[in-house]
Design a protein around this motif. Structure first.
Motif, mmCIF file in Angstrom:
data_model
loop_
_atom_site.group_PDB
_atom_site.id
_atom_site.type_symbol
_atom_site.label_atom_id
_atom_site.label_comp_id
_atom_site.label_asym_id
_atom_site.label_seq_id
_atom_site.Cartn_x
_atom_site.Cartn_y
_atom_site.Cartn_z
ATOM 1 N N GLN A 1 -10.259 1.685 -2.718
ATOM 2 C CA GLN A 1 -9.099 0.998 -3.285
ATOM 3 C C GLN A 1 -8.939 -0.426 -2.764
ATOM 4 O OE1 GLN A 1 -6.220 4.129 -2.262
ATOM 5 N NE2 GLN A 1 -5.928 4.539 -4.446
ATOM 6 N N LEU A 2 -9.001 -0.600 -1.434
ATOM 7 C CA LEU A 2 -8.811 -1.949 -0.883
ATOM 8 C C LEU A 2 -9.905 -2.918 -1.335
ATOM 9 C CD1 LEU A 2 -7.446 -1.391 2.736
ATOM 10 C CD2 LEU A 2 -6.263 -2.356 0.767
ATOM 11 N N VAL B 1 -11.617 6.677 -8.036
ATOM 12 C CA VAL B 1 -10.942 7.400 -6.957
ATOM 13 C C VAL B 1 -11.299 8.876 -7.006
ATOM 14 C CG1 VAL B 1 -8.694 8.031 -5.995
ATOM 15 C CG2 VAL B 1 -9.065 5.729 -6.905
ATOM 16 N N ILE C 1 0.836 -1.203 0.000
ATOM 17 C CA ILE C 1 0.000 0.000 0.000
ATOM 18 C C ILE C 1 0.870 1.252 0.000
ATOM 19 C CG2 ILE C 1 -1.687 1.309 1.337
ATOM 20 C CD1 ILE C 1 -2.783 -1.391 2.335
ATOM 21 N N LEU D 1 -8.900 4.855 0.597
ATOM 22 C CA LEU D 1 -8.160 3.590 0.674
ATOM 23 C C LEU D 1 -9.047 2.476 1.228
ATOM 24 C CD1 LEU D 1 -5.500 1.968 0.543
ATOM 25 C CD2 LEU D 1 -5.008 2.788 2.859
ATOM 26 N N ARG D 2 -9.734 2.752 2.334
ATOM 27 C CA ARG D 2 -10.543 1.716 2.981
ATOM 28 C C ARG D 2 -11.831 1.419 2.225
ATOM 29 N NH1 ARG D 2 -9.017 4.943 7.358
ATOM 30 N NH2 ARG D 2 -11.084 5.926 7.334
ATOM 31 N N ILE E 1 -3.655 -1.984 -5.856
ATOM 32 C CA ILE E 1 -3.998 -0.611 -5.494
ATOM 33 C C ILE E 1 -3.838 0.325 -6.687
ATOM 34 C CG2 ILE E 1 -3.385 1.348 -4.032
ATOM 35 C CD1 ILE E 1 -4.757 -0.856 -2.502
ATOM 36 N N ARG F 1 1.304 4.231 -3.067
ATOM 37 C CA ARG F 1 0.920 5.623 -2.814
ATOM 38 C C ARG F 1 2.120 6.571 -2.745
ATOM 39 N NH1 ARG F 1 -4.338 5.758 -0.335
ATOM 40 N NH2 ARG F 1 -3.763 7.525 0.976
ATOM 41 N N PRO G 1 -8.040 10.688 2.059
ATOM 42 C CA PRO G 1 -7.236 9.590 1.492
ATOM 43 C C PRO G 1 -7.426 8.270 2.230
ATOM 44 C CG PRO G 1 -5.935 11.584 1.588
ATOM 45 C CD PRO G 1 -7.225 11.895 2.286
#
Length: 315
Positions: A198-199, A180, A110, A194-195, A172, A114, A190
């Motif tokens: 993306q994840l 996004v 991750i 992510l949670r 990712i 990023r 952000p």
């Protein structure tokens, strides 16, 4: 002719770590030994058929009843060959090593996805870890932790770590940028992106990396046996040293049977509920069928009558 003494420099660094970080190494050794020995104790504590039934239920839950039957046959064959204890010791080593590698790999992946600087630093390091012969890892590991299960596990984690990092980063970075941007336009932070975006979208790719980590951990079982770790790998090493064909074939077959079970189960984690013969798939179909059966009834009872029809009925 001058020779660049890289190996001597590494040896000096290893000696320095051993002399100055002995307390930390002792803590690592204690924790790793506790985890592996504890899991081995749990797997060997019940009767073998209890573990076989649980493994078969897991296989049926995530994959199919066919894999459940194959699991019963495979584990039964391990019992019949008299390899149950070393097989469970190997399984404990693989599960602990895989868990440690995954816990390190996913955050690194991750972070790498990023941050371009982190990615530039990690890429050559991962290339080095993946291409260096695994036997080389055992030398400093044995110096740090002596003979036993700990150096074998440390070498296994180092060898199995790169695919987990690479697959996480790939998952990712492979998330659609428009998705996004849509989250950003709604004011998501952000961490929330992510949670929440993306994840979840990268999870199938990340779980494919977890599968590779588990399989590489199992492939290190024999090398871990060379470091003194108990299990099927140790039996293979003994068979090689004594040229015992029968013992080597049986121990190798035990590794293969465990590998097939772990591969099928971990490969199914990325598509839970999508296998029609799995218990999760059957439950998902039943829920869908109930929703479809209830939908027409709701459609009939919920619409309200127009005002004109109500007035005509009242008149």
């Amino acid at each position: 002719m001058n020779v660049l003494p890289i190996g001597s420099w590494v040896a000096v660094a290893v000696d320095w770590i051993k002399a100055n970080l002995d307390g930390l190494l002792h803590v690592v050794s204690t924790v790793v030994s506790f985890l592996v020995d504890g899991l081995s104790f749990v797997l060997l504590m019940p009767w073998f058929y209890v573990v076989i039934i649980i493994a078969a239920l897991i296989a049926w839950l995530v994959r199919s009843w066919r894999l459940a039957i194959g699991t019963v046959i495979s584990f039964g064959l391990i019992v019949a060959m008299g390899l149950w204890v070393p097989a469970m010791q190997t399984l404990a080593l693989v599960l602990v090593a895989g868990a440690v590698a995954v816990l390190i790999a996913i955050p690194l992946g991750i972070w790498s996805a990023r941050n371009a600087t982190v990615r530039a630093v990690l890429k050559p390091a991962l290339d080095f870890m993946q291409t260096m012969p695994a036997f080389v890892y055992l030398i400093p590991a044995i110096v740090f932790f002596s003979i036993g299960v700990v150096p074998g596990l440390v070498a296994t984690v180092i060898f199995a770590l790169p695919p987990g990092v690479r697959f996480t980063e790939l998952g990712i970075r492979g998330v659609d940028s428009e998705t996004v941007e849509a989250g950003q336009s709604f004011g998501a932070t952000p961490g929330q992106i992510l949670r929440g975006i993306q994840l979840p979208l990268a999870m199938p790719t990340i779980l494919a990396g977890v599968n590779q980590v588990i399989m590489l951990s199992l492939s290190m079982a024999v090398i871990a046996g060379m470091a003194g770790a108990d299990g099927l790998g140790k039996l293979v090493v003994e068979a090689i040293s004594t040229v015992n064909i029968a013992k080597g074939v049986e121990a190798g077959l035990g590794v293969v049977l465990i590998a097939v079970f772990l591969d099928r189960v971990t490969a199914s984690l990325g598509s839970l509920g999508e296998h029609p013969a799995s218990l999760l798939g059957m439950m998902a179909r039943r829920r869908t069928a109930r929703r479809l059966a209830a939908a027409p009834a709701v459609a009939v009872t919920t619409p309200e009558q127009p005002a004109e029809e109500k007035e005509l009925q009242n008149a």
